[in-house]
Design a protein around this motif. Structure first.
Motif, short mmCIF file in Angstrom:
data_model
loop_
_atom_site.label_atom_id
_atom_site.label_comp_id
_atom_site.label_asym_id
_atom_site.label_seq_id
_atom_site.Cartn_x
_atom_site.Cartn_y
_atom_site.Cartn_z
N ASN A 245 0.91 -1.10 0.16
CA ASN A 245 -0.23 0.08 -0.33
C ASN A 245 0.54 1.04 -0.48
O ASN A 245 0.18 2.76 0.11
CB ASN A 245 -0.62 -0.17 0.97
CG ASN A 245 0.09 -0.02 2.70
OD1 ASN A 245 0.98 -0.25 2.65
ND2 ASN A 245 -1.02 0.47 3.64
N VAL A 247 2.54 4.73 -1.06
CA VAL A 247 2.02 6.01 -1.19
C VAL A 247 3.60 6.67 -2.36
O VAL A 247 4.36 6.40 -1.09
CB VAL A 247 1.08 6.47 -0.63
CG1 VAL A 247 0.79 8.44 -1.20
CG2 VAL A 247 -0.13 5.54 -0.45
N TYR A 257 -0.24 5.36 -6.03
CA TYR A 257 -0.33 4.24 -4.87
C TYR A 257 -0.06 2.56 -5.88
O TYR A 257 -0.01 1.90 -6.56
CB TYR A 257 -1.96 4.05 -5.00
CG TYR A 257 -2.60 4.94 -4.64
CD1 TYR A 257 -2.70 5.48 -3.44
CD2 TYR A 257 -3.18 6.20 -5.81
CE1 TYR A 257 -3.62 6.55 -2.44
CE2 TYR A 257 -4.08 7.13 -5.32
CZ TYR A 257 -3.80 7.66 -3.74
OH TYR A 257 -4.40 8.68 -3.07
#
Length: 360
Positions: A245, A247, A257
């Motif tokens: 996950n 970012v 992402y």
């Protein structure tokens, strides 16, 4: 002797009022030669930026920059001397009358003897109310990321490296960055086509680095990943060492992402510049195992535009740019990243007009 208070830590994301209230309350770390109201190096860089840019105390540059300060800009140029810093600050203030530079993080290293090094990530908002080289005020609002790295000794910034998301600024002002880049006139200086130092010599393959344990040495962990990813083309580093996950904030206001987005970002840049070489110029790290580590890395990227991609058809031109990244490392993985470089300056290097008497 009592232990000094901990340095302001942006893992807590302090409000600016926290810095103001603590001013003059005593040192949190040794700071020989610094003004008495600064408590630590984070407080210094946050509040002097606020004073100069938001309170418009531009004259404080004389007490916060060395007379022979060097400022390296995103274009690859170098500004010399604090008088030039004063001039450039005045000109920028005239463009962005209501500029707000919100401190998002400060990653630092060093000491009072060798000098402190700060990597200051900031979010900027402003209204375009002044004239620029591109035209009259547009009245448009802008929002962009920037990072400033500073070497500081005895209250004076002696060297600084700047980069920001220049393409985002121009798009928000309503301009086409490529059109503006083609109007630009590049410095009247020769350019080299020499081989980039990415491979050891000749036909040898690049060095593959062992990636150390992130828990033991987060700075070396990030350095090895970047070397393997960009210089050795080991794109598998993303899935191996970035959280699923993950970012990433990258130029042109893009927010990536997960693994796929980030792999595409890396591969696309390498496809445009197949000989791209990355050199790590400086790193520092703050944090701990419990709360995670934040690593600042300043690099130089060089490459030749020989591939199709978001920068158009290959021009064959060589580019060089400052790239500054902030990585958050938690539980042995990279979870967040901010990578800032000025894509408008890159476009100018690809499309700008060459000064008379020189050719690329």
């Amino acid at each position: 002797m009592s232990k000094p208070e901990p340095v302001f830590d942006f893992a807590d994301h302090p409000d600016y009022s926290d810095f103001v209230q603590a001013a003059g309350s005593g040192r949190r770390q040794p700071m020989q030669g610094f003004d008495a109201d600064y408590t630590d190096i984070v407080d210094y860089i946050v509040r002097c930026t606020h004073k100069i840019w938001e309170e418009k105390a531009i004259g404080l540059i004389y007490t916060h920059y060395a007379h022979n300060a060097l400022v390296h800009t995103a274009s690859g140029g170098t500004i010399y001397g604090r008088e030039t810093v004063v001039r450039n600050t005045l000109q920028n203030q005239a463009i962005w009358g209501d500029l707000r530079a919100y401190a998002d993080d400060v990653i630092w290293g060093g000491d009072e003897e060798q000098g402190y090094y700060s990597s200051h990530r900031h979010v900027n908002t402003a209204t375009h109310t002044g004239y620029t080289e591109h035209g009259p005020p547009t009245g448009r609002k802008i929002f962009y990321w920037g990072i400033a790295d500073c070497l500081i000794r005895r209250n004076l910034i002696v060297e600084e490296w700047l980069t920001h998301d220049g393409v985002t600024i121009l798009r928000q002002m309503g301009y086409d960055p490529v059109v503006l880049a083609k109007r630009a006139v590049l410095p009247n200086k020769p350019h080299t086509h020499g081989e980039l130092d990415r491979l050891p010599t000749g036909q040898q393959y690049p060095t593959f680095l062992d990636v150390p344990d992130a828990h033991q040495d987060p700075q070396a962990f990030v350095a090895a990943i970047l070397q393997n990813l960009w210089n050795a083309r080991l794109i598998n580093m993303v899935r191996e060492h970035y959280a699923p996950n993950h970012v990433a904030f990258v130029p042109d206001s893009r927010k990536l992402y997960g693994h796929g987005d980030y792999e595409n970002f890396v591969i696309t840049l390498l496809a445009c510049f197949p000989d791209l070489a990355m050199n790590i110029d400086h790193q520092c790290v703050v944090g701990n195992e419990e709360r995670g580590y934040r690593v600042a890395t300043r690099c130089t990227f060089q490459g030749t535009h020989e591939g199709y991609g978001p920068y158009g058809a290959p021009t064959g031109r060589r580019i060089s740019m400052i790239v500054i990244s902030h990585h958050t490392v938690q539980s042995g993985k990279i979870t967040k990243e901010w990578t800032v470089f000025n894509e408008f300056e890159l476009l100018k290097q690809l499309y700008g007009q060459i000064g008379e008497g020189h050719a690329l």
